[in-house]
Design an enzyme around this catalytic site. Sequence first.
Site, mmCIF file in Angstrom:
data_model
loop_
_atom_site.group_PDB
_atom_site.id
_atom_site.type_symbol
_atom_site.label_atom_id
_atom_site.label_comp_id
_atom_site.label_asym_id
_atom_site.label_seq_id
_atom_site.Cartn_x
_atom_site.Cartn_y
_atom_site.Cartn_z
ATOM 1 N N ASP A 22 -17.198 -17.803 -69.501
ATOM 2 C CA ASP A 22 -16.648 -18.136 -70.811
ATOM 3 C C ASP A 22 -15.125 -18.125 -70.682
ATOM 4 O O ASP A 22 -14.509 -17.058 -70.681
ATOM 5 C CB ASP A 22 -17.090 -17.113 -71.868
ATOM 6 C CG ASP A 22 -16.426 -17.430 -73.226
ATOM 7 O OD1 ASP A 22 -16.782 -16.784 -74.236
ATOM 8 O OD2 ASP A 22 -15.555 -18.321 -73.269
ATOM 9 N N ASP A 94 -15.061 -15.989 -79.698
ATOM 10 C CA ASP A 94 -14.174 -15.499 -78.637
ATOM 11 C C ASP A 94 -14.377 -14.019 -78.361
ATOM 12 O O ASP A 94 -13.433 -13.235 -78.356
ATOM 13 C CB ASP A 94 -12.712 -15.767 -79.009
ATOM 14 C CG ASP A 94 -12.377 -17.245 -78.806
ATOM 15 O OD1 ASP A 94 -13.336 -18.034 -78.743
ATOM 16 O OD2 ASP A 94 -11.208 -17.612 -78.701
ATOM 17 N N HIS A 137 -9.158 -7.656 -84.399
ATOM 18 C CA HIS A 137 -9.777 -8.890 -84.919
ATOM 19 C C HIS A 137 -11.141 -8.626 -85.542
ATOM 20 O O HIS A 137 -11.659 -9.475 -86.264
ATOM 21 C CB HIS A 137 -9.955 -9.916 -83.803
ATOM 22 C CG HIS A 137 -8.683 -10.391 -83.193
ATOM 23 N ND1 HIS A 137 -7.690 -11.018 -83.908
ATOM 24 C CD2 HIS A 137 -8.226 -10.296 -81.923
ATOM 25 C CE1 HIS A 137 -6.686 -11.308 -83.108
ATOM 26 N NE2 HIS A 137 -6.975 -10.877 -81.899
ATOM 27 N N ASP A 174 0.920 -6.927 -81.311
ATOM 28 C CA ASP A 174 0.098 -7.811 -80.473
ATOM 29 C C ASP A 174 0.477 -9.252 -80.823
ATOM 30 O O ASP A 174 0.911 -9.546 -81.941
ATOM 31 C CB ASP A 174 -1.382 -7.564 -80.812
ATOM 32 C CG ASP A 174 -2.341 -8.329 -79.915
ATOM 33 O OD1 ASP A 174 -2.983 -7.714 -79.067
ATOM 34 O OD2 ASP A 174 -2.424 -9.568 -80.075
ATOM 35 N N HIS A 176 -1.404 -11.734 -81.274
ATOM 36 C CA HIS A 176 -2.396 -12.391 -82.141
ATOM 37 C C HIS A 176 -2.410 -11.696 -83.502
ATOM 38 O O HIS A 176 -2.115 -10.510 -83.611
ATOM 39 C CB HIS A 176 -3.798 -12.281 -81.529
ATOM 40 C CG HIS A 176 -3.933 -12.942 -80.207
ATOM 41 N ND1 HIS A 176 -3.756 -12.267 -79.022
ATOM 42 C CD2 HIS A 176 -4.209 -14.234 -79.858
ATOM 43 C CE1 HIS A 176 -3.937 -13.095 -77.998
ATOM 44 N NE2 HIS A 176 -4.198 -14.301 -78.478
ATOM 45 N N ASP A 267 0.187 -8.490 -75.168
ATOM 46 C CA ASP A 267 0.175 -9.920 -74.851
ATOM 47 C C ASP A 267 1.392 -10.597 -75.490
ATOM 48 O O ASP A 267 1.590 -11.797 -75.345
ATOM 49 C CB ASP A 267 -1.136 -10.578 -75.301
ATOM 50 C CG ASP A 267 -1.618 -10.061 -76.659
ATOM 51 O OD1 ASP A 267 -2.806 -10.241 -76.973
ATOM 52 O OD2 ASP A 267 -0.794 -9.482 -77.409
ATOM 53 N N TYR A 307 -2.777 -9.222 -71.182
ATOM 54 C CA TYR A 307 -3.639 -9.818 -70.162
ATOM 55 C C TYR A 307 -2.897 -10.145 -68.884
ATOM 56 O O TYR A 307 -3.519 -10.598 -67.920
ATOM 57 C CB TYR A 307 -4.330 -11.047 -70.766
ATOM 58 C CG TYR A 307 -5.020 -10.668 -72.040
ATOM 59 C CD1 TYR A 307 -4.434 -10.895 -73.285
ATOM 60 C CD2 TYR A 307 -6.207 -9.940 -72.010
ATOM 61 C CE1 TYR A 307 -5.030 -10.465 -74.453
ATOM 62 C CE2 TYR A 307 -6.811 -9.500 -73.178
ATOM 63 C CZ TYR A 307 -6.217 -9.757 -74.384
ATOM 64 O OH TYR A 307 -6.795 -9.304 -75.542
HETATM 65 C C1 LIG Z 1 -6.972 -8.129 -78.857
HETATM 66 C C2 LIG Z 1 -6.412 -9.543 -78.764
HETATM 67 O O1 LIG Z 1 -5.624 -9.825 -79.911
HETATM 68 O O2 LIG Z 1 -5.531 -9.641 -77.666
HETATM 69 N N1 LIG Z 1 -7.504 -10.504 -78.639
HETATM 70 C C3 LIG Z 1 -7.121 -11.883 -78.401
HETATM 71 C C4 LIG Z 1 -8.326 -12.818 -78.461
HETATM 72 C C5 LIG Z 1 -7.933 -14.255 -78.109
HETATM 73 C C6 LIG Z 1 -9.103 -15.203 -78.255
HETATM 74 N N2 LIG Z 1 -8.708 -16.564 -77.989
HETATM 75 ZN ZN LIG Z 2 -3.756 -10.198 -78.699
#
Ligand SMILES: CC(O)(O)NCCCCN
Ligand SMILES: [Zn+2]
Length: 680
Positions: A22, A94, A137, A174, A176, A267, A307
């Site tokens: 994935d 995701d 999320h 973060d 996101h 990230d 990441y």
């Molecule tokens: C915990 C997080 O915010 O880093 N997850 C990011 C998920 C991205 C999916 N495309």
């Molecule tokens: Zn994130």
Amino acid sequence: MKMGTALIYDEEMTKYKLLWVDPACKIEVPERLIVSYEALVKSGLADRCVSIPVREATEAEILLAHSEEYLEAVKKTPFMHLEELMTFTQKYGDVYFHPNIYHCAKLAVGATLQLVDNVMTGKVRNGMALVRPPGHHSQSSAANGFCVFNNVAIAAQYAKKHHKAKRVLIVDWDVHHGQGVQYCFEDDPSVLYFSWHRYEHQSFWPNLKESDFDNVGSGKGAGFNVNVPWNKVGMGNSDYLAVFFHVLLPVAYEFSPDLVFICAGFDSAIGDPEGHMSATPDIFAHLTHLLMNLADGKVCAVLEGGYNLTSLAQSVCQTVQTLLGDPAPRPAQLGGACESALESIHSARSIHKKYWSCLQHAAAPFPEEPSSKLRRLAQQGGSQGPEGDAGGDAQREEPEKVEEKEEEEIVWPEPLRRVAPSLRSALLLPDAAECPDGCARFSPAHGPGPLERARLRKSYLKESEDEASVTLLYNLTALLGQMEKNEIRNGLALVPDVSMAATLLTSASLSKRVLLVWVGEGPVPSQIIEEEKTLVVHIDSMEPHEAQSKYYIPIPLKKGCGDTAGVVQAVLGLLLPLGYQYEPGLVLLARPPRCQVEGGLWQQLTCLLQGLALGHTLVLLQENETAPVGITASALLGNPAPSLGPLVAPGPEDVGSFEGLRLRLQTDWPLLQTTAPEKR
Ligand SMILES: CC(O)(O)NCCCCN
Ligand SMILES: [Zn+2]
């Protein structure tokens, strides 16, 4: 009151991974935790922390933010075989499931609650939970974005319920948007959720309209949700600090939380395949430092994303090292926020001006602003735009598409070692004054020789015979010398004449740039002002007047330094941006006679300024005013400053003069900017 930093980690949370192909999920690997923890061990930081064991969250705790149906469904996953796990996963976006992920998700929540328990009961001052799966999320009945249970949302509810927390701040750095947290506290005025996130006008995941700046919360919660969308990638250290100085910190200080969570996703650091941002790991040392004087220092950092295994490990270390109280690194050459960031800052400040008095005089949306969402909202009275608004504004330029080209190797310098001097605080006191415990009374290895005396007398004492003053001046330069050699971190001096001491120290430290913060009635010694090697920021009730030079900045307060709200806004929105941009080698904080700054605020100021100049802060106090010695020493020793309580509105005339100062100075000092230069 100096207390420890908790570190909560268990390798059990590395025992799940993606079992099929994935592309969206392949970056969420166990190695994220392994490299982070190993970096903390290797750097010696782990040993300096208080190690707290994890535990499994109970079902009741999980139900603080999730539905029974969802919990019942997730409970079944340990018994599923591969196909069933894949089918179950299809229901969500995701995210992936694994026979052991339910166990790990309970540990991630439990670890976060252990951190809350230890911080709220005062066993430690602050701490970090290194957990996976992440949480921000996940929603009441949905897993999403690698998240199964919402660790921080559950912990905030738990802190309110079991620790009587009244106001909880969640800072989500973060890259996101933690929509799960936003949904959970949408109408809850006791939880202020702040998030910046890659957005690119809704074209970046999770592509939600409600991630934009005009989602401020609803009902009683209106104003308690602050979104700062990044509409371009490549945001860097200056952009991040500008958002802290001009959006988050003023609101956070006004909110005055009794507990702070950080959704610490890394990230948002350079090199990350998701974020594509440029901020370097050391910036997290400053972001953490700037939050550590809220809530009496009760800060719970909880890992979310991150990441790039290199920038993740470095950023985790920068964060933990700051929680431990080590001096922050010199910020890299800072400039102003980029135009796109300024638009986001301006949008967030404008939409929130009706909810936060610190923003109520923020610049109104420019009337000739291109058909921006902001102007349209302003016309509709600032409410949330109609549903049909999803299209955003017509003219918006096509966001730069980030081609998913092969990752070119992004490199950045390894963060510099942050060495804490063996002695933290040295006090230069008259023999009569007693030395607060925890500090060392400063006395130089040897006294001044006759030549030295003559030089000092000639240069500063106008040939007066006062031997005591000569000795004092000599001792001050000796103290300064030991700070410059990083043998002492900071210091305090009780002096007969703050003005003369400031003059001596600025000229004596010519090798470094000196930020002189003068809080109270002047005059600031004129010979200082001519030195370009010194930036003088003078906060007082003086009448607003043109700043004589780029390096002498008067910040007028109508009601003087006794006006706590005014001083806080001046410090956060003007002094700190100036100080970070100037990047001094030494910070002199001068408290002239009859200074009106309230004790707790004085401690806040002393603590916040320690984020500069590797913590080399030298406080000058008036000899016959010994009251501030104890509280100043406490702040210099690294104890968190007391919470100031919810702040009232700063005076409109003050905010007016702050805005005027900002507009006048931002060409020289672009980190002061809060709005994009008007479109030509
Ligand atoms: C915990 C997080 O915010 O880093 N997850 C990011 C998920 C991205 C999916 N495309
Ligand atoms: Zn994130």
